[in-house]
Write an enzyme that holds these catalytic residues in place. Structure first.
Site, PDB file in Angstrom:
ATOM      1  N   SER A 153      37.166  -9.609 -23.348  1.00  0.00           N
ATOM      2  CA  SER A 153      36.780 -11.018 -23.529  1.00  0.00           C
ATOM      3  C   SER A 153      36.275 -11.207 -24.959  1.00  0.00           C
ATOM      4  CB  SER A 153      35.659 -11.339 -22.541  1.00  0.00           C
ATOM      5  OG  SER A 153      34.956 -12.499 -22.914  1.00  0.00           O
ATOM      6  N   TYR A 166      27.906 -10.424 -18.310  1.00  0.00           N
ATOM      7  CA  TYR A 166      29.339 -10.512 -18.592  1.00  0.00           C
ATOM      8  C   TYR A 166      29.648  -9.887 -19.954  1.00  0.00           C
ATOM      9  CZ  TYR A 166      33.969 -12.730 -18.855  1.00  0.00           C
ATOM     10  OH  TYR A 166      35.317 -12.960 -18.960  1.00  0.00           O
TER      11      TYR A 166
HETATM   12  N1  LIG Z   1      39.623 -17.520 -17.721  1.00  0.00           N
HETATM   13  C1  LIG Z   1      39.220 -17.133 -18.942  1.00  0.00           C
HETATM   14  O1  LIG Z   1      39.053 -17.920 -19.882  1.00  0.00           O
HETATM   15  C2  LIG Z   1      38.967 -15.692 -19.220  1.00  0.00           C
HETATM   16  C3  LIG Z   1      38.667 -15.327 -20.525  1.00  0.00           C
HETATM   17  C4  LIG Z   1      38.408 -13.999 -20.818  1.00  0.00           C
HETATM   18  C5  LIG Z   1      38.499 -13.057 -19.814  1.00  0.00           C
HETATM   19  N2  LIG Z   1      38.788 -13.434 -18.540  1.00  0.00           N
HETATM   20  C6  LIG Z   1      38.839 -12.366 -17.551  1.00  0.00           C
HETATM   21  O2  LIG Z   1      40.117 -12.370 -16.927  1.00  0.00           O
HETATM   22  C7  LIG Z   1      39.979 -11.850 -15.592  1.00  0.00           C
HETATM   23  C8  LIG Z   1      40.572 -12.849 -14.617  1.00  0.00           C
HETATM   24  O3  LIG Z   1      39.877 -14.080 -14.765  1.00  0.00           O
HETATM   25  P1  LIG Z   1      40.315 -15.424 -14.025  1.00  0.00           P
HETATM   26  O4  LIG Z   1      39.993 -16.547 -14.937  1.00  0.00           O
HETATM   27  O5  LIG Z   1      41.687 -15.281 -13.482  1.00  0.00           O
HETATM   28  O6  LIG Z   1      39.228 -15.433 -12.848  1.00  0.00           O
HETATM   29  P2  LIG Z   1      39.407 -15.718 -11.281  1.00  0.00           P
HETATM   30  O7  LIG Z   1      38.023 -15.870 -10.740  1.00  0.00           O
HETATM   31  O8  LIG Z   1      40.384 -16.805 -11.037  1.00  0.00           O
HETATM   32  O9  LIG Z   1      40.041 -14.361 -10.756  1.00  0.00           O
HETATM   33  C9  LIG Z   1      39.297 -13.186 -10.607  1.00  0.00           C
HETATM   34  C10 LIG Z   1      39.708 -12.546  -9.297  1.00  0.00           C
HETATM   35  O10 LIG Z   1      38.986 -11.327  -9.146  1.00  0.00           O
HETATM   36  C11 LIG Z   1      38.672 -11.202  -7.772  1.00  0.00           C
HETATM   37  N3  LIG Z   1      37.568 -10.278  -7.577  1.00  0.00           N
HETATM   38  C12 LIG Z   1      36.286 -10.432  -7.984  1.00  0.00           C
HETATM   39  N4  LIG Z   1      35.545  -9.407  -7.530  1.00  0.00           N
HETATM   40  C13 LIG Z   1      36.386  -8.573  -6.871  1.00  0.00           C
HETATM   41  C14 LIG Z   1      36.234  -7.338  -6.182  1.00  0.00           C
HETATM   42  N5  LIG Z   1      35.043  -6.727  -6.091  1.00  0.00           N
HETATM   43  N6  LIG Z   1      37.327  -6.762  -5.626  1.00  0.00           N
HETATM   44  C15 LIG Z   1      38.544  -7.357  -5.696  1.00  0.00           C
HETATM   45  N7  LIG Z   1      38.750  -8.532  -6.320  1.00  0.00           N
HETATM   46  C16 LIG Z   1      37.686  -9.126  -6.889  1.00  0.00           C
HETATM   47  C17 LIG Z   1      38.324 -12.629  -7.352  1.00  0.00           C
HETATM   48  O11 LIG Z   1      38.351 -12.773  -5.955  1.00  0.00           O
HETATM   49  C18 LIG Z   1      39.387 -13.425  -8.071  1.00  0.00           C
HETATM   50  O12 LIG Z   1      40.560 -13.520  -7.285  1.00  0.00           O
HETATM   51  C19 LIG Z   1      38.487 -11.595 -15.388  1.00  0.00           C
HETATM   52  O13 LIG Z   1      38.214 -10.251 -15.703  1.00  0.00           O
HETATM   53  C20 LIG Z   1      37.837 -12.494 -16.425  1.00  0.00           C
HETATM   54  O14 LIG Z   1      36.586 -12.018 -16.806  1.00  0.00           O
HETATM   55  C21 LIG Z   1      39.024 -14.732 -18.214  1.00  0.00           C
END
Ligand SMILES: NC(=O)c1ccc[n+]([C@@H]2O[C@H](COP(=O)([O-])OP(=O)(O)OC[C@H]3O[C@@H](n4cnc5c(N)ncnc54)[C@H](O)[C@@H]3O)[C@@H](O)[C@H]2O)c1
Length: 272
Positions: A153, A166
């Site tokens: 991130s 985070y």
């Molecule tokens: N959306 C953004 O702008 C952004 C930016 C930087 C990084 N990220 C990272 O990208 C990744 C995906 O983010 P996203 O936006 O799709 O989020 P999201 O919340 O839509 O998806 C994350 C998924 O992880 C699952 N999850 C959480 N804990 C879990 C566990 N213990 N076991 C199994 N599954 C689990 C959730 O149920 C969810 O389906 C994350 O690591 C997030 O930190 C997102």
């Protein structure tokens, strides 16, 4: 498509495969001829995603109800993959995200930090990647190849206000990526690679409330992000697909331990 970039008939495991970014990446991989093994905690969501993907390409999606913090469940998954699939060509660790309880409100100070929620966020974002990587890479070592992609991130490089757990976890992802890359390459050969993608800002379920008001307008935080992103916009979730494709394919055969910013210029911009 050239052989170098082919994903055809490969098997890729994705944690968080029903989430915003994971769901989009899973669809992209299937559209490019790959099979996906989706890990998630909600059977309903997994089944819905499987239905969607299989409607596009029959028998392309396989689902596993697995909490990525549950080591025992991960070992069972590894055994199932070994038994039922030819091999595991790659793993994309997408499970993660922030928890509302671990985010300081604008007027709170460090002395108000909710430590239990902060610990939970570190667990899911750091150990939720470390555990599947360690367990499932055993398959890659045995078969002699594999590509792992972790999700970092912008919060891993510079401090971003209000989200301590985070940020600590994602900084941990960066060094874990480099550490695991050198351990695997030096002890198990040059065909097992580990890299990370550091996405800039994409509006998803976990940050929507921080970035948009109820009427859909941007919050001050969102406007500040846009101001510091030279491209002047949020990313579209499809814009991670190209980097994922490159890192999973043989086109990146000499790339390991690297972290790729996909951020519209955010991390390279001084703000001036
Ligand atoms: N959306 C953004 O702008 C952004 C930016 C930087 C990084 N990220 C990272 O990208 C990744 C995906 O983010 P996203 O936006 O799709 O989020 P999201 O919340 O839509 O998806 C994350 C998924 O992880 C699952 N999850 C959480 N804990 C879990 C566990 N213990 N076991 C199994 N599954 C689990 C959730 O149920 C969810 O389906 C994350 O690591 C997030 O930190 C997102």
């Amino acid at each position: 498509m050239s052989e170098l970039l082919s994903l055809k008939n490969k098997h890729y495991a994705l944690s968080g495969g029903t989430g915003t970014l994971g769901g989009s990446i899973a669809k992209y991989l299937v559209e490019n001829g790959a099979n996906v093994l989706l890990m998630g905690r909600s059977l309903d969501k997994l089944q819905a995603k499987q239905k969607e993907l299989n409607a596009f390409s029959e028998n392309s999606a396989f689902i596993f109800k697995v909490d990525v913090l549950n080591e025992e469940a991960l070992h069972q998954l590894k055994n199932t993959i070994e038994k039922e699939f030819e091999c595991l060509d790659g793993l994309v660790n997408l499970a993660g995200g922030n928890l509302p309880g671990a985010t300081l409100t604008p007027n709170q100070t460090i002395h108000d930090i909710p430590l239990d929620d902060t610990r939970e966020v570190v667990d899911i974002n750091l150990f939720g990647t470390v555990l599947p990587s360690i367990v499932l890479s055993k398959l890659m070592v045995k078969q002699g190849h594999g590509s792992i992609i972790n999700i970092s991130s912008m919060a891993s490089k510079q401090s971003i206000s209000r989200v301590l757990g985070y940020s600590m976890a994602k900084a941990g992802i960066d060094i874990f990526t480099k550490w695991m890359a050198q351990e695997l390459a030096s002890k198990h050969g040059d065909k097992i690679r580990v890299n990370a993608i550091a996405p800039g800002f994409f509006i998803g379920n976990q940050n929507r409330k921080l970035l948009t008001n109820e009427d859909g307008s941007f919050t001050d935080r969102a406007n500040s992000i846009i101001k510091n992103t030279p491209m002047g916009r949020f990313g579209d979730i499809s814009e991670l697909n190209g980097t994922v494709h490159y890192l999973l394919s043989d086109a990146s055969s000499f790339v390991t331990g690297s972290i790729f910013d996909v951020d519209g210029g955010f991390s390279s911009f001084s703000g001036v």
